[in-house]
Design a protein around this motif. Structure first.
Motif: not given
Length: 142
Positions: A5-32
């Motif tokens: 688990t990561y508390a801050k957005k960091v490079g996912p260099e240690k993971a093969d698969l990375f999950f980003y839970p997002v809110l239902q907010n189009e602008k925030e998803i595009q920003k991500l």
């Protein structure tokens, strides 16, 4: 399998698969998506629109790179994630992983930490969600 688990957005260099839970907010998803700095960012944003990914509960949006797969997971919430939302997100993670093999899985938890700093409660919710989603009633199977 290891869940990182990561508390801050960091490079996912240690993971093969990375999950980003997002809110239902189009602008925030595009920003991500833009924060990933992909060379084909416009293609990904176009695909996001074509697949009608809005962050609704249970929606998945998969982005492949050579070394990593990233899964943006919709939670269906508009403003913040509660404990039950994380429990359900962990269950969605398990259902997705049944189809995808990975040794190391990353999970970004900063949306939890925006509204709640209780990491123990977050860990408990994730463990419960994973355990409940993994349950199989097999008593009467032959």
């Amino acid at each position: 399998m290891e869940l990182i688990t990561y508390a801050k957005k960091v490079g996912p260099e240690k993971a093969d698969l990375f999950f980003y839970p997002v809110l239902q907010n189009e602008k925030e998803i595009q920003k991500l998506i833009k924060s990933f700095h992909y060379s084909d960012e416009n293609t990904i944003l176009t695909r996001l629109a074509k697949e009608r990914f809005e962050g609704k509960k249970g929606q998945f949006f998969l982005i492949h790179r050579d070394d990593l797969a990233m899964v943006v997971v919709g939670t269906g919430q508009k403003s913040k994630l509660e404990i039950e939302d994380w429990r359900e997100a962990a269950g969605l993670l398990v259902s997705f992983l049944r189809k995808y093999e990975a040794k190391n899985i990353g999970l970004l938890t900063n949306t939890w930490l925006k509204s709640n700093n209780n990491v123990f409660q977050l860990g408990l919710a994730l463990a419960e969600g994973i355990n409940l989603a993994n349950y199989k009633f097999d008593k009467y199977l032959t």
